[in-house]
Design a protein around this motif. Structure first.
Motif, PDB file in Angstrom:
ATOM      1  N   ILE A  23      -3.843   3.024   4.805  1.00 34.56           N
ATOM      2  CA  ILE A  23      -3.634   3.237   3.381  1.00 34.56           C
ATOM      3  C   ILE A  23      -4.308   2.084   2.665  1.00 34.56           C
ATOM      4  O   ILE A  23      -3.703   1.061   2.393  1.00 34.56           O
TER       5      ILE A  23
ATOM      6  N   ASN B 169      -6.308  -4.563   4.502  1.00 31.55           N
ATOM      7  CA  ASN B 169      -4.929  -4.611   4.018  1.00 31.55           C
ATOM      8  C   ASN B 169      -3.981  -5.265   5.017  1.00 31.55           C
ATOM      9  O   ASN B 169      -2.777  -5.218   4.842  1.00 31.55           O
TER      10      ASN B 169
ATOM     11  N   TYR C 298       0.573   4.177  -3.017  1.00 28.71           N
ATOM     12  CA  TYR C 298       0.164   5.563  -2.768  1.00 28.71           C
ATOM     13  C   TYR C 298       1.341   6.540  -2.792  1.00 28.71           C
ATOM     14  O   TYR C 298       1.190   7.704  -2.434  1.00 28.71           O
TER      15      TYR C 298
ATOM     16  N   MET D 280       0.801  -1.221   0.000  1.00 25.69           N
ATOM     17  CA  MET D 280       0.000   0.000   0.000  1.00 25.69           C
ATOM     18  C   MET D 280       0.842   1.284   0.000  1.00 25.69           C
ATOM     19  O   MET D 280       0.555   2.200  -0.760  1.00 25.69           O
ATOM     20  N   PRO D 281       1.878   1.372   0.828  1.00 32.95           N
ATOM     21  CA  PRO D 281       2.672   2.598   0.779  1.00 32.95           C
ATOM     22  C   PRO D 281       3.215   2.862  -0.630  1.00 32.95           C
ATOM     23  O   PRO D 281       3.159   3.996  -1.125  1.00 32.95           O
TER      24      PRO D 281
ATOM     25  N   VAL E 168      -2.164  -2.657  13.948  1.00 26.62           N
ATOM     26  CA  VAL E 168      -1.401  -1.431  14.169  1.00 26.62           C
ATOM     27  C   VAL E 168      -2.300  -0.198  14.084  1.00 26.62           C
ATOM     28  O   VAL E 168      -2.290   0.672  14.950  1.00 26.62           O
TER      29      VAL E 168
ATOM     30  N   LYS F 124      -3.999   2.534  16.910  1.00 26.72           N
ATOM     31  CA  LYS F 124      -3.679   3.966  16.947  1.00 26.72           C
ATOM     32  C   LYS F 124      -4.919   4.788  17.266  1.00 26.72           C
ATOM     33  O   LYS F 124      -4.876   5.746  18.042  1.00 26.72           O
TER      34      LYS F 124
ATOM     35  N   TYR G 171       4.200   6.560  -0.937  1.00 23.70           N
ATOM     36  CA  TYR G 171       4.857   6.881   0.331  1.00 23.70           C
ATOM     37  C   TYR G 171       6.048   5.951   0.542  1.00 23.70           C
ATOM     38  O   TYR G 171       5.985   4.776   0.185  1.00 23.70           O
TER      39      TYR G 171
ATOM     40  N   GLU H 207       5.456   7.820   8.410  1.00 26.89           N
ATOM     41  CA  GLU H 207       4.672   7.373   9.561  1.00 26.89           C
ATOM     42  C   GLU H 207       3.410   6.632   9.113  1.00 26.89           C
ATOM     43  O   GLU H 207       2.953   5.682   9.743  1.00 26.89           O
ATOM     44  N   ARG H 208       2.847   7.068   7.979  1.00 25.97           N
ATOM     45  CA  ARG H 208       1.625   6.441   7.468  1.00 25.97           C
ATOM     46  C   ARG H 208       1.859   4.999   7.038  1.00 25.97           C
ATOM     47  O   ARG H 208       0.917   4.226   6.892  1.00 25.97           O
ATOM     48  N   ALA H 209       3.111   4.663   6.751  1.00 25.72           N
ATOM     49  CA  ALA H 209       3.417   3.318   6.272  1.00 25.72           C
ATOM     50  C   ALA H 209       3.512   2.310   7.416  1.00 25.72           C
ATOM     51  O   ALA H 209       3.560   1.106   7.195  1.00 25.72           O
ATOM     52  N   GLU H 210       3.476   2.831   8.633  1.00 29.04           N
ATOM     53  CA  GLU H 210       3.586   1.990   9.835  1.00 29.04           C
ATOM     54  C   GLU H 210       2.593   0.822   9.777  1.00 29.04           C
ATOM     55  O   GLU H 210       1.399   1.024   9.646  1.00 29.04           O
ATOM     56  N   GLY H 211       3.117  -0.384   9.855  1.00 26.60           N
ATOM     57  CA  GLY H 211       2.246  -1.564   9.873  1.00 26.60           C
ATOM     58  C   GLY H 211       1.817  -2.023   8.486  1.00 26.60           C
ATOM     59  O   GLY H 211       1.140  -3.031   8.354  1.00 26.60           O
ATOM     60  N   GLU H 212       2.142  -1.280   7.451  1.00 32.32           N
ATOM     61  CA  GLU H 212       1.653  -1.625   6.120  1.00 32.32           C
ATOM     62  C   GLU H 212       2.774  -2.073   5.171  1.00 32.32           C
ATOM     63  O   GLU H 212       2.493  -2.487   4.050  1.00 32.32           O
TER      64      GLU H 212
ATOM     65  N   ALA I 117      -3.353  -4.404   8.073  1.00 36.72           N
ATOM     66  CA  ALA I 117      -2.699  -3.512   9.039  1.00 36.72           C
ATOM     67  C   ALA I 117      -3.598  -3.160  10.226  1.00 36.72           C
ATOM     68  O   ALA I 117      -3.297  -2.243  10.973  1.00 36.72           O
TER      69      ALA I 117
END
Lengths: 569, 150
Positions: free
Chosen positions: B24, B75, A132, A128-129, B80, B84, A134, A139-144, B77
């Motif tokens: 995302i 997805n 998109y 996903m990062p 995590v 949050k 990234y 930080e938005r990529a955390e866990g993905e 995630a």
């Protein structure tokens, strides 16, 4: 405007006339024979995903007009029966299994595993990062990172991904859309490093941004900015990488978002027509670029409906490209397509049943004349597929090809009253949508106003209600339900991918030539501001400087901002 | 589907739900189906749009005075990202908005989510009624706390 509109309505008028007829024997058979038969036949509403009422039987009279003319022969206009004269006798479809997870190293070994087991084309999924734009350290990529596909944040990752794989020998399909131009630039940079000239790389980037706004919702910028990037890829590849397919016009995601078969057909082809108009507007000849456009369809569970959809797609594309857009070569008007079996029809419940569903859908893809096929794995309703499940899915294709005999003769369902009627009906209803879309100001406008998305959401909700009320059956979900099913073993992506990706990126960030990066990004920004510049060389330069995907995307983010979708609920 | 006590709770103002995909992730078919189903069940429905951050989700929920935040991710995630949202709610001291989850959530992850107050966690194929009943139940708790009658 009037001229354009009348193209669709003129077509419709003719199709309406053709399809109005019925067989004279039907009514009397229904009354005299069927009517006197047992009365306790099933209380069921016979319809398909496109809400077409299905009759008990189809007869010669359902296929009025010049049937032979609208079928053609294999390799002959309008290609209803197949685009190649020999179809699967020449060679089987490409068994292209989509894969990608974790780190570039993980995916590199999966690719090599698939090559070893006889797979003939690579197909990469990104996380996903990456999709998109990234980086893995955002930080938005955390866990993905690495969850839904492989993570690629910069050229170094791409180098590892294809380590030991000769880009001059494989064909690679990359499922990447919004940042497609950046990933293609990375792929080209790797080819250069391997000493493979651009004119001998072959493969596809999906790069179909219109369906992102319709269905998959993975964009970075407003539509016009992405469309300009696609135009630049079209022009650059046409001139420099003639074996690269720069758009795979995708119905797959439109269908997964809940569309019916006919909506998938119509919206996908309408997107395709838009790209054709874009190529022409960029000064390319349609005969030169149209052969590089390919399609990507979903094969869902209603067997005959799917086959009819694929046959109709070929006929419509050839007809419109020739009659509306003035294409003259056969290669420019033949619709080539990849098929993936439906993810939507797979169930969490009793997952082994998914092998059967996938087999039916894969058969429909083959009988529909696909050029390549991905079969889903039975555990995919849960997570990314495990290695064993992938192997069963690949074996399914090999059994269809080499044991079942369905590929022995071309278009074996051609001439079936039902399949031909369905194909005609798919065609007619697609033209109805083309006409409506034209009246809504064209596909781009129909997307920006949310018209297309609303059509899909309505179909999707209607189907859900049919499932809820038992009008549509899903085995194991609303019939033959089992309690307390044991959980299946699924692939879990560890956080190791995130840690090691972040580590590599941090190292490269510290060691690269910062001045070169800054310079290449500045040049890219300058080129972005000038509509007439082709961005592709600037993208290649930027990735080669080890500027990251996010840094490159940020150039556009700064200039154009993001995109807020129209409200449809 | 709404019992007597709940009916009086929602008499003046129907259940208000915010649907959000806080990661995302563009898989939104289920969200749109739920939006329509919740509305047909008489709820007031908001959709946070794509890619909101956990902060944005909570800000919207507070500003719009919703009863329930319904999170969805397909997805992988969810552990995590759902956490949050839950952590941020706790940090802000918000206890009158319930959080429910859904998507592709393996059974073994559900207890972990429930422990931080995220319930439901339904997967594809769940009957709409099951989800609506669950939302109603959680909304009743949240509304009671809002009204100080819990």
């Amino acid at each position: 405007m009037n001229d354009v509109s009348s193209f669709w309505s003129e077509k419709l008028k003719k199709l309406d006339e053709r399809d109005k007829t019925g067989d004279p024997a039907y009514a009397s058979w229904k009354r005299e024979v069927l009517g006197k038969w047992r009365k306790d036949s099933q209380e069921k509403e016979y319809t398909n995903s496109s809400s077409m009422p299905i009759k008990e039987i189809y007869l010669p009279g359902d296929l009025e007009g010049d049937l032979a003319g609208r079928l053609g022969l294999p390799g002959v206009f309008p290609f209803t029966r197949g685009i190649y004269p020999d179809m699967y006798r020449g060679r089987y479809w490409t068994m292209r299994m989509f894969s990608g997870f974790g780190t570039p190293e993980d995916t590199n070994s999966r690719l090599k595993y698939l090559i070893q087991h006889g797979e003939s084309g690579l197909s990469i999924a990104f996380d996903m990062p990456t999709l998109y734009g990234y980086d893995c350290i955002n930080e938005r990529a955390e866990g993905e990172v690495g969850k839904c596909g492989v993570n690629v944040s910069m050229l170094k990752d791409m180098e590892v991904l294809f380590n030991g794989i000769d880009l001059g020998k494989v064909s690679t399909s990359m499922t990447i859309n919004a940042p497609a131009i950046v990933l293609l630039a990375m792929y080209m940079a790797v080819a250069k490093k391997q000493g493979v000239p651009l004119d001998s790389i072959s493969g596809t980037v999906q790069a179909d941004i219109l369906k992102e706004y319709i269905a998959q919702k993975e964009w970075i910028f407003p539509p016009e900015v992405h469309l300009r990037m696609i135009r630049d890829m079209m022009v650059f590849c046409t001139q420099n990488a003639p074996r690269w397919n720069y758009i795979s016009i995708s119905g797959y995601h439109i269908r997964e978002a809940g569309a019916s078969a006919v909506q998938e057909l119509a919206f996908t082809l309408a997107d395709g027509f838009h790209y054709v108009e874009m190529g022409k507007a960029a000064g390319l000849s349609v005969d030169e670029f149209a052969p590089r456009l390919s399609f990507f369809f979903n094969s869902s569970i209603n067997f005959f409906e799917e086959i009819a959809k694929m046959r109709a797609a070929r006929r419509i594309w050839a007809t419109v490209l020739r009659e509306k857009y003035g294409a003259s070569t056969e290669r420019a008007i033949m619709l080539k397509f990849h098929t993936q079996t439906s993810g939507y029809t797979l169930t969490w419940q009793q997952p082994l049943n998914n092998i059967v569903r996938t087999t039916i859908e894969a058969m429909a893809g083959v009988l529909g004349g696909t050029q390549s096929l991905h079969t889903n794995s039975y555990d995919e309703a849960w997570a990314l597929p495990s290695e064993n499940a992938v192997k069963v899915a690949l074996r399914t294709q090999q059994i269809l090809a080499e044991e079942s005999g369905i590929a022995d003769t071309i278009d074996p369902l051609g001439g079936s009253y039902y399949v031909e009627w369905l194909t005609d009906e798919m065609e007619r209803q697609a033209y109805l949508y083309f006409d409506r879309i034209e009246k809504a100001g064209g596909i781009l406008n129909a997307i920006k106003t949310g018209y297309i998305q609303k059509e899909i959401a309505n179909t999707s909700y209607r189907r859900q209600l049919r499932i809820e009320t038992g009008k549509e059956i899903m085995v194991g979900v609303n019939r033959y339900v089992e309690e307390n099913e044991p959980p299946i073993k699924i692939l879990r992506i560890s956080r190791k991918a995130q840690i090691s990706q972040r580590k590599r990126l941090t190292e490269v960030l510290a060691s690269r030539d910062q001045e070169r990066v800054r310079h290449s990004l500045e040049k890219l920004e300058g080129a972005m501001k000038d509509e007439n510049e082709n961005l592709m060389p600037y993208m290649i330069d930027a990735v080669e400087s080890y500027a990251t995907l996010e840094e490159i995307s940020n150039v556009g983010r700064k200039l154009y901002g993001g995109w807020k979708e129209p409200v449809i609920v | 589907m709404v019992d007597g006590k709940s009916q009086s709770l929602f008499k003046d103002k129907p259940i208000k739900v915010l649907l959000a995909k806080p990661g995302i992730d563009g898989h939104d078919r289920g969200m749109f189906v739920l939006a329509k189903a919740f509305r047909d069940a008489g709820m007031d429905v908001l959709y946070a749009g794509l890619l909101p951050t956990p902060e944005e989700v909570i800000d919207t929920a507070v500003n719009e005075d919703v009863d329930v935040i319904a999170l969805s991710l397909l997805n992988g995630a969810h552990l995590v990202v759902f956490r949050k949202v839950a952590d941020l709610m706790k940090k802000k001291g918000i206890d009158d908005i319930a959080i429910v989850g859904g998507g592709t959530i393996p059974d073994s992850d559900k207890p972990k989510l429930e422990k931080i107050g995220i319930t439901g966690n339904y997967g594809p194929g769940t009957p709409l009624k099951t989800i609506i009943d669950h939302i109603t139940e959680r909304a009743a708790e949240a509304r009671s706390r809002k009204l100080g009658i819990a």
